[in-house]
Enzyme design. Structure first.
Site, mmCIF file in Angstrom:
data_model
loop_
_atom_site.group_PDB
_atom_site.id
_atom_site.type_symbol
_atom_site.label_atom_id
_atom_site.label_comp_id
_atom_site.label_asym_id
_atom_site.label_seq_id
_atom_site.Cartn_x
_atom_site.Cartn_y
_atom_site.Cartn_z
ATOM 1 N N SER A 173 0.827 -1.188 0.000
ATOM 2 C CA SER A 173 0.000 0.000 0.000
ATOM 3 C C SER A 173 0.875 1.256 0.000
ATOM 4 O O SER A 173 1.748 1.394 -0.853
ATOM 5 C CB SER A 173 -0.957 -0.043 1.201
ATOM 6 O OG SER A 173 -1.978 0.904 1.046
ATOM 7 N N ASP A 227 -7.002 -6.834 -7.482
ATOM 8 C CA ASP A 227 -6.953 -5.623 -6.668
ATOM 9 C C ASP A 227 -7.661 -4.502 -7.416
ATOM 10 O O ASP A 227 -7.137 -3.953 -8.385
ATOM 11 C CB ASP A 227 -5.487 -5.258 -6.397
ATOM 12 C CG ASP A 227 -5.339 -4.072 -5.453
ATOM 13 O OD1 ASP A 227 -6.369 -3.430 -5.136
ATOM 14 O OD2 ASP A 227 -4.212 -3.797 -5.033
ATOM 15 N N HIS A 275 -6.028 -6.751 -2.713
ATOM 16 C CA HIS A 275 -5.090 -5.707 -2.294
ATOM 17 C C HIS A 275 -4.041 -6.216 -1.318
ATOM 18 O O HIS A 275 -2.923 -5.724 -1.291
ATOM 19 C CB HIS A 275 -5.873 -4.554 -1.670
ATOM 20 C CG HIS A 275 -5.056 -3.328 -1.416
ATOM 21 N ND1 HIS A 275 -4.554 -2.561 -2.442
ATOM 22 C CD2 HIS A 275 -4.642 -2.746 -0.266
ATOM 23 C CE1 HIS A 275 -3.860 -1.543 -1.925
ATOM 24 N NE2 HIS A 275 -3.901 -1.638 -0.620
#
Length: 441
Positions: A242, A350, A407
């Site tokens: 991230s 994702d 993700h």
């Protein structure tokens, strides 16, 4: 080391003292989110609209920190109120049940928690976990950085690639069969200052850019290897996901610079990256982690005293606002030219930051091996006889798309993630993948 008990419910302690282009990512907002006043209720679109970007991120993870940042009035963790820059206070701890006499002792287990007093601050202390390898202490040292910005690395520790997983609703722990400590000696760090159990008593210690973040991490690393000199010669990898797509290249460049300038301890940087910068909501539920880390016995074992655990800090998120649009890809070519290996991976499903966008910037990056990388074939990444992803590589650069992952790849595909990092650190990811591909086609 002896095999520990599979169920970890009782807590005992013993004192001892890498890059980002901006991408426009799809955002999913239509889902139920628990609110702090009513755990079973959901937030409607009007309520969501009135939340800040940071608050939407935190609510999407089903987290409800009781304060926006760990800036305290005094008292800290209770271990040592006198701020001594550069000092590490660490303890060995265990989450193991005492019911099984065959489990390792606290010392043999090699689980550590501690605070480092950051040198270039007025009063900031960085909290970290360190788990020695379940396999061999000669395994590489890995550091994991969770994104946000402002979210604690305990999210990964308990839900992705740490030694343990939290059993749903019961707040007991199970060994993670795919924990990365099975192939590495792994650090989980709460950073930037004000995140997780990291704290300061001075507001000016909040970081606003990668210069401050990377210097703090480099200073910590120097102190860590001084404290644990037996790991100095091990290979070192930087990992994360991230917003760590910002932290990692900046941190890697700082370590590389330090090595070239012969600053302190030489760090055997090999470099590794999970590059998945996010903007929107992710629909994960990490609420059990907050409850677990509020347990008295847990806090006692970790030596954090009465300090609040800030799972994701709104204040740190907002403080890093000016850092969001900075292009940190510019640091990467120099690392590649000097032979620092880089793996970029993304989950194929994702929706926050799709794998195709990540692949495009990797292909567009200008370095001496760009044309060879672009011309290289895409091959299968095979795990346990199954097609687990697609890999492209040349020289020090590799890009992996992981099948059936969103993700948070280590959470969605833990076996593939562990196999990926194990092969990568051994330098056999592309070799093994091509061999498996040939044998299954």
């Amino acid at each position: 080391m002896a095999s520990p008990s599979p169920t970890l419910t009782k807590i005992i302690s013993h004192p001892f003292f890498f890059f980002l282009f901006f991408f426009s990512c799809s955002t999913i907002l239509s889902y139920a989110i628990r609110t702090s006043s009513s755990p079973s209720s959901s937030i409607n679109s009007n309520d969501l609209h009135h939340l800040s970007r940071a608050e939407r991120l935190i609510r999407s993870l089903n987290l409800f920190p009781t304060k926006p940042v760990n800036i305290i009035g005094g008292g800290g963790s209770g271990d040592d109120d006198v701020f001594v820059p550069g000092k590490i206070v660490e303890k060995n701890f265990s989450f193991l049940s005492l019911s099984n006499s065959d489990h390792p002792s606290i010392h043999d287990l090699g689980h550590h928690a501690g605070y480092y007093s950051l040198v270039h601050t007025k009063a900031a202390r960085m909290f970290y976990f360190f788990f020695e390898s379940r396999n061999n202490k000669d395994d590489p040292v890995v550091i994991w950085l969770t994104g946000g910005p402002g979210c604690s690395s305990e999210l990964a520790l308990f839900y992705e690639n740490g030694p343990f997983t939290i059993t749903r609703n019961y707040l007991s722990l199970l060994w993670n069969d795919y924990g990365w400590d099975k192939a590495s000696n792994i650090l989980f760090v709460d950073q930037p200052t004000g995140t997780g159990f990291s704290y300061s008593s001075d507001d000016s210690d909040i970081r606003h850019d990668e210069n401050g973040v990377s210097n703090d991490l480099y200073d910590f690393l120097q102190a860590f290897f001084k404290e644990h000199s037996e790991f100095v010669n091990n290979d070192f990898y930087i990992t994360g996901e991230s917003y760590a797509g910002h932290y990692i290249p900046a941190f890697a460049s700082r370590v590389h610079q330090g090595n070239k300038n012969q600053e302190g301890i030489h760090i055997n940087l090999k470099y590794y990256d999970i590059r998945k910068k996010c903007y929107g909501e992710m629909c994960y539920d990490f609420s059990d982690m907050e409850r677990f880390l509020r347990e008295g016995k847990v806090r006692e074992a970790l030596g954090v005293g009465k300090l609040e655990f800030v799972s994701c800090s709104r204040r740190v998120y907002d403080a890093m606002n000016g850092d969001w649009m900075k292009n940190l890809e510019v640091d990467i070519p120099n690392l590649l030219e000097d032979g620092i290996r880089l793996l970029v991976y993304a989950g194929e499903k994702d929706l926050i930051c799709n794998w195709l966008g990540n692949s495009r910037w990797v292909h567009a990056m200008k370095w001496s091996g760009q044309e060879q990388f672009r011309a290289s074939p895409t091959i299968q990444f095979v795990v346990n006889g199954s097609h687990a992803g697609s890999l492209k590589s040349y020289g020090p650069l590799a890009f992996l798309k992981v099948n059936e992952a969103g993700h948070m790849v280590p959470m969605d595909q833990p076996e593939a993630a562990l196999e990926m990092i194990t092969r990568w650190m051994k330098g056999i990811l592309t070799v093994t993948t091509q061999t498996h591909y040939a044998s299954h086609n």
